[in-house]
Design a protein around this motif. Structure first.
Motif, PDB file in Angstrom:
ATOM      1  N   UNK A  80       0.855  -1.183   0.000  1.00  0.00           N
ATOM      2  CA  UNK A  80       0.000   0.000   0.000  1.00  0.00           C
ATOM      3  C   UNK A  80       0.889   1.230   0.000  1.00  0.00           C
ATOM      4  N   UNK A  81       0.431   2.289  -0.662  1.00  0.00           N
ATOM      5  CA  UNK A  81       1.170   3.551  -0.662  1.00  0.00           C
ATOM      6  C   UNK A  81       0.194   4.684  -0.356  1.00  0.00           C
ATOM      7  N   UNK A  82       0.576   5.523   0.595  1.00  0.00           N
ATOM      8  CA  UNK A  82      -0.261   6.634   1.026  1.00  0.00           C
ATOM      9  C   UNK A  82       0.272   7.982   0.540  1.00  0.00           C
ATOM     10  N   UNK A  83       1.257   7.985  -0.367  1.00  0.00           N
ATOM     11  CA  UNK A  83       1.825   9.254  -0.836  1.00  0.00           C
ATOM     12  C   UNK A  83       0.764  10.052  -1.603  1.00  0.00           C
TER      13      UNK A  83
ATOM     14  N   UNK B 274       0.971  11.538  -4.461  1.00  0.00           N
ATOM     15  CA  UNK B 274       0.917  11.198  -5.898  1.00  0.00           C
ATOM     16  C   UNK B 274       0.010   9.991  -6.129  1.00  0.00           C
ATOM     17  N   UNK B 275       0.095   8.976  -5.283  1.00  0.00           N
ATOM     18  CA  UNK B 275      -0.774   7.799  -5.422  1.00  0.00           C
ATOM     19  C   UNK B 275      -2.222   8.148  -5.083  1.00  0.00           C
ATOM     20  N   UNK B 276      -2.418   9.003  -4.095  1.00  0.00           N
ATOM     21  CA  UNK B 276      -3.782   9.427  -3.775  1.00  0.00           C
ATOM     22  C   UNK B 276      -4.404  10.136  -4.979  1.00  0.00           C
ATOM     23  N   UNK B 277      -3.634  10.981  -5.634  1.00  0.00           N
ATOM     24  CA  UNK B 277      -4.154  11.689  -6.814  1.00  0.00           C
ATOM     25  C   UNK B 277      -4.350  10.742  -7.993  1.00  0.00           C
ATOM     26  N   UNK B 278      -3.440   9.778  -8.164  1.00  0.00           N
ATOM     27  CA  UNK B 278      -3.531   8.824  -9.282  1.00  0.00           C
ATOM     28  C   UNK B 278      -4.777   7.961  -9.161  1.00  0.00           C
ATOM     29  N   UNK B 279      -5.096   7.526  -7.945  1.00  0.00           N
ATOM     30  CA  UNK B 279      -6.207   6.600  -7.762  1.00  0.00           C
ATOM     31  C   UNK B 279      -7.525   7.286  -7.430  1.00  0.00           C
ATOM     32  N   UNK B 280      -7.456   8.509  -6.907  1.00  0.00           N
ATOM     33  CA  UNK B 280      -8.668   9.155  -6.417  1.00  0.00           C
ATOM     34  C   UNK B 280      -9.134   8.554  -5.109  1.00  0.00           C
ATOM     35  N   UNK B 281      -8.270   7.813  -4.447  1.00  0.00           N
ATOM     36  CA  UNK B 281      -8.571   7.137  -3.181  1.00  0.00           C
ATOM     37  C   UNK B 281      -7.536   7.562  -2.133  1.00  0.00           C
ATOM     38  N   UNK B 282      -7.762   7.256  -0.856  1.00  0.00           N
ATOM     39  CA  UNK B 282      -6.819   7.683   0.183  1.00  0.00           C
ATOM     40  C   UNK B 282      -5.493   6.933   0.179  1.00  0.00           C
ATOM     41  N   UNK B 283      -5.374   5.859  -0.581  1.00  0.00           N
ATOM     42  CA  UNK B 283      -4.110   5.136  -0.742  1.00  0.00           C
ATOM     43  C   UNK B 283      -4.210   4.262  -1.985  1.00  0.00           C
ATOM     44  N   UNK B 284      -3.076   3.751  -2.430  1.00  0.00           N
ATOM     45  CA  UNK B 284      -3.087   2.824  -3.568  1.00  0.00           C
ATOM     46  C   UNK B 284      -2.661   1.445  -3.086  1.00  0.00           C
ATOM     47  N   UNK B 285      -3.205   0.429  -3.717  1.00  0.00           N
ATOM     48  CA  UNK B 285      -2.792  -0.953  -3.489  1.00  0.00           C
ATOM     49  C   UNK B 285      -2.059  -1.379  -4.756  1.00  0.00           C
TER      50      UNK B 285
ATOM     51  N   UNK C 294       7.757  -3.883 -12.607  1.00  0.00           N
ATOM     52  CA  UNK C 294       6.580  -3.180 -13.121  1.00  0.00           C
ATOM     53  C   UNK C 294       5.564  -3.155 -11.989  1.00  0.00           C
ATOM     54  N   UNK C 295       5.062  -1.961 -11.684  1.00  0.00           N
ATOM     55  CA  UNK C 295       4.012  -1.824 -10.676  1.00  0.00           C
ATOM     56  C   UNK C 295       2.653  -1.878 -11.351  1.00  0.00           C
ATOM     57  N   UNK C 296       1.707  -2.567 -10.725  1.00  0.00           N
ATOM     58  CA  UNK C 296       0.364  -2.727 -11.274  1.00  0.00           C
ATOM     59  C   UNK C 296      -0.644  -2.433 -10.173  1.00  0.00           C
ATOM     60  N   UNK C 297      -1.653  -1.636 -10.491  1.00  0.00           N
ATOM     61  CA  UNK C 297      -2.702  -1.361  -9.523  1.00  0.00           C
ATOM     62  C   UNK C 297      -3.500  -2.622  -9.247  1.00  0.00           C
ATOM     63  N   UNK C 298      -3.616  -3.008  -7.974  1.00  0.00           N
ATOM     64  CA  UNK C 298      -4.323  -4.230  -7.598  1.00  0.00           C
ATOM     65  C   UNK C 298      -5.781  -4.186  -8.066  1.00  0.00           C
ATOM     66  N   UNK C 299      -6.389  -3.019  -8.099  1.00  0.00           N
ATOM     67  CA  UNK C 299      -7.761  -2.906  -8.578  1.00  0.00           C
ATOM     68  C   UNK C 299      -7.929  -3.337 -10.025  1.00  0.00           C
ATOM     69  N   UNK C 300      -6.864  -3.292 -10.811  1.00  0.00           N
ATOM     70  CA  UNK C 300      -6.920  -3.711 -12.217  1.00  0.00           C
ATOM     71  C   UNK C 300      -7.168  -5.207 -12.368  1.00  0.00           C
TER      72      UNK C 300
END
Length: 134
Positions: free
Chosen positions: A24-27, A29-40, A91-97
């Motif tokens: 998980x990342x709470x930075x 940039x990730x919050x803006x990329x995902x539109x969520x409070x963190x990225x998985x 390669x990083x991949x969004x878990x939601x994908x």
């Protein structure tokens, strides 16, 4: 293994191995990329990833000053994967994908300095205020 797919299905990643790391990342940039409070995020060795379809690239500069190449579907705009100059073999991949509720849970949580106070994590997740060092 399940493929990672954008919202419209035009961009797909297929994998020969399980992820090397799920985090998980709470930075911000990730919050803006995902539109969520963190990225998985799931991280894979470059050699085991097959990319099917076309992507558009957006390059952002990380807090480290290095480039992160964000790859998104030119049709639906979903950010499916990225490559960081700091870790060129992954390669990083969004878990939601993956749209898979059984996906491997995160083992680390980074940039907790900008974590929303109401976000609660399993006690087993290793936590870092920034990026892990060493």
């Amino acid at each position: 293994m399940v493929d990672a797919i954008c919202a419209c299905g035009a961009l797909r990643l297929s994998f020969g191995k399980p992820p090397e790391l799920t985090a998980l990342c709470h930075c911000f940039a990730c919050q803006r990329r995902t539109g969520a409070p963190f990225s998985a995020n799931a991280f894979y060795s470059v050699e085991c990833v097959e990319i099917i379809g076309t992507s558009t690239e957006f390059i952002r500069i990380a807090d480290s000053g290095r480039k992160v190449r964000m790859r998104f579907c030119p049709i639906c705009g979903s950010t499916v994967y990225w490559q960081a100059e700091a870790a060129p073999s992954w390669i990083g991949v969004g878990v939601g994908s993956f749209a898979d509720p059984t996906f491997a849970p995160p083992v680390v949580s980074v940039f907790e300095q900008s974590r929303h106070a109401w976000v609660r994590l399993d006690e087993k997740v290793e936590r870092f205020q920034g990026l892990p060092t060493g």
